[in-house]
Design a protein around this motif. Structure first.
Motif, PDB file in Angstrom:
ATOM      1  N   PRO A 130       9.416 -12.071  -2.113  1.00  0.00           N
ATOM      2  CA  PRO A 130       9.884 -10.551  -2.182  1.00  0.00           C
ATOM      3  C   PRO A 130      10.216 -10.144  -0.947  1.00  0.00           C
ATOM      4  N   ASP A 131      11.174  -9.258  -0.755  1.00  0.00           N
ATOM      5  CA  ASP A 131      11.366  -8.591   0.692  1.00  0.00           C
ATOM      6  C   ASP A 131      10.302  -7.806   0.983  1.00  0.00           C
ATOM      7  N   ALA A 132       9.764  -7.040   0.078  1.00  0.00           N
ATOM      8  CA  ALA A 132       8.520  -6.020   0.211  1.00  0.00           C
ATOM      9  C   ALA A 132       7.790  -6.263  -1.163  1.00  0.00           C
ATOM     10  N   THR A 133       6.559  -5.812  -0.937  1.00  0.00           N
ATOM     11  CA  THR A 133       5.608  -5.438  -1.968  1.00  0.00           C
ATOM     12  C   THR A 133       4.853  -4.089  -1.975  1.00  0.00           C
ATOM     13  N   ILE A 134       4.919  -3.408  -2.748  1.00  0.00           N
ATOM     14  CA  ILE A 134       4.255  -2.151  -2.934  1.00  0.00           C
ATOM     15  C   ILE A 134       2.887  -2.700  -3.546  1.00  0.00           C
ATOM     16  N   PHE A 135       1.802  -2.291  -2.915  1.00  0.00           N
ATOM     17  CA  PHE A 135       0.537  -2.621  -3.393  1.00  0.00           C
ATOM     18  C   PHE A 135      -0.426  -1.085  -3.789  1.00  0.00           C
ATOM     19  N   LEU A 136      -0.614  -1.163  -5.146  1.00  0.00           N
ATOM     20  CA  LEU A 136      -1.443   0.022  -5.602  1.00  0.00           C
ATOM     21  C   LEU A 136      -2.917  -0.497  -5.436  1.00  0.00           C
ATOM     22  N   ASP A 137      -3.369   0.526  -4.480  1.00  0.00           N
ATOM     23  CA  ASP A 137      -4.819  -0.152  -4.156  1.00  0.00           C
ATOM     24  C   ASP A 137      -5.515   0.820  -4.853  1.00  0.00           C
ATOM     25  N   ASP A 193       0.617  12.169  -6.982  1.00  0.00           N
ATOM     26  CA  ASP A 193       0.495  12.116  -5.580  1.00  0.00           C
ATOM     27  C   ASP A 193       0.850  10.523  -5.332  1.00  0.00           C
ATOM     28  N   VAL A 194       0.447   9.708  -6.354  1.00  0.00           N
ATOM     29  CA  VAL A 194       0.670   8.355  -6.194  1.00  0.00           C
ATOM     30  C   VAL A 194       2.154   7.841  -6.260  1.00  0.00           C
ATOM     31  N   LEU A 195       2.854   8.703  -7.119  1.00  0.00           N
ATOM     32  CA  LEU A 195       4.311   8.416  -7.368  1.00  0.00           C
ATOM     33  C   LEU A 195       5.099   8.872  -6.049  1.00  0.00           C
ATOM     34  N   THR A 196       4.848  10.125  -5.550  1.00  0.00           N
ATOM     35  CA  THR A 196       5.250  10.609  -4.407  1.00  0.00           C
ATOM     36  C   THR A 196       4.946   9.716  -3.150  1.00  0.00           C
ATOM     37  N   GLN A 197       4.074   9.296  -2.964  1.00  0.00           N
ATOM     38  CA  GLN A 197       3.834   8.216  -2.015  1.00  0.00           C
ATOM     39  C   GLN A 197       4.711   6.762  -2.165  1.00  0.00           C
ATOM     40  N   THR A 198       4.536   6.525  -3.427  1.00  0.00           N
ATOM     41  CA  THR A 198       5.421   5.277  -3.813  1.00  0.00           C
ATOM     42  C   THR A 198       6.776   5.392  -3.461  1.00  0.00           C
ATOM     43  N   ILE A 199       7.486   6.655  -3.865  1.00  0.00           N
ATOM     44  CA  ILE A 199       8.800   6.874  -3.550  1.00  0.00           C
ATOM     45  C   ILE A 199       9.313   6.959  -2.092  1.00  0.00           C
ATOM     46  N   THR A 200       8.267   7.607  -1.441  1.00  0.00           N
ATOM     47  CA  THR A 200       8.383   7.858   0.196  1.00  0.00           C
ATOM     48  C   THR A 200       8.397   6.387   0.824  1.00  0.00           C
ATOM     49  N   THR A 201       7.517   5.527   0.213  1.00  0.00           N
ATOM     50  CA  THR A 201       7.577   4.134   0.778  1.00  0.00           C
ATOM     51  C   THR A 201       8.582   3.458   0.210  1.00  0.00           C
ATOM     52  N   LEU A 202       8.992   3.546  -0.931  1.00  0.00           N
ATOM     53  CA  LEU A 202      10.227   2.691  -1.194  1.00  0.00           C
ATOM     54  C   LEU A 202      11.670   3.164  -0.299  1.00  0.00           C
TER      55      LEU A 202
END
Length: 210
Positions: A130-137, A193-202
């Protein structure tokens, strides 16, 4: 986009990984990004058939190495049939799980060894990481409580506490090993909140390539 992007989602069971990755995909698609969503094991017909064998609660006799090989076989077909063609078309591929899951679940939790499982997967993926990985902790207890509440547990969900503790330790190891591509999102929070942070990170990952 200058090139395709391969972004994976990882996280302990109950992290909300599947839900969040699907919702993130919908948000990016609505915003006009050239994005596709897929999952592992699965994503295409042959891989979905393998998924059913792997996760069937009746298959309790499955050997750990057999399990690892089935995941790698599913991954190979999925990669060449869906992921690589999309990347060639300069699309953003969001994938629910990839090789990190095998390193954790089979390499560490099953005790095969990270290097051994990586060797199996290197044959399957031919260097396509992968170029990047979103890790949901998520905390172990919180994650397992969510799994219990949703019901319909698969063969891996139904493993004992010792197995899930090893998975949590495994992900801690893999996060450190591949820290350069890991983007950590706190999945203990409410879904919005998790979705918002995920979208920002993406968007932080994608923007330099647009």
């Amino acid at each position: 986009m200058q090139k395709g992007l391969f972004i994976t989602f990882e996280g302990n069971d109950g992290s909300g990984k599947t839900t969040i990755s699907q919702m993130a995909y919908e948000k990016l698609k609505e915003a006009g990004y050239p994005v596709i969503y897929t999952r592992e094991p699965g994503g295409i017909d042959i891989a979905e058939q393998i998924r059913k064998v792997i996760l069937d609660p009746k298959n309790t006799a499955m050997d750990a190495r057999c399990e690892a090989l089935l995941y790698a076989a599913s991954r190979r077909q999925h990669l060449v049939e869906k992921v690589l063609p999309a990347l060639d078309e300069k699309k953003i591929v969001l994938c629910d799980r990839f090789v990190d899951s095998s390193l954790v679940y089979q390499g560490i939790a099953r005790g095969i060894g990270v290097d051994e499982v990586m060797q199996i997967n290197e044959f399957a993926i031919e260097g396509h990481m992968p170029d990047a990985t979103i890790f949901l902790d998520v905390d172990l207890e919180t994650g397992l409580a969510r799994v219990a509440n949703r019901g319909n547990m698969d063969r891996l969900d139904a493993e004992g506490m010792a197995f899930h503790e090893m998975v949590a330790k495994g992900y801690a190891t893999i996060k450190e090993k591949y820290a350069d591509r890991m983007h950590i999102v706190d999945a203990n929070k409410e879904m919005d909140d998790v979705l918002t942070q995920t979208i920002t990170t993406l968007l932080e990952i994608i923007t330099p390539y647009v």
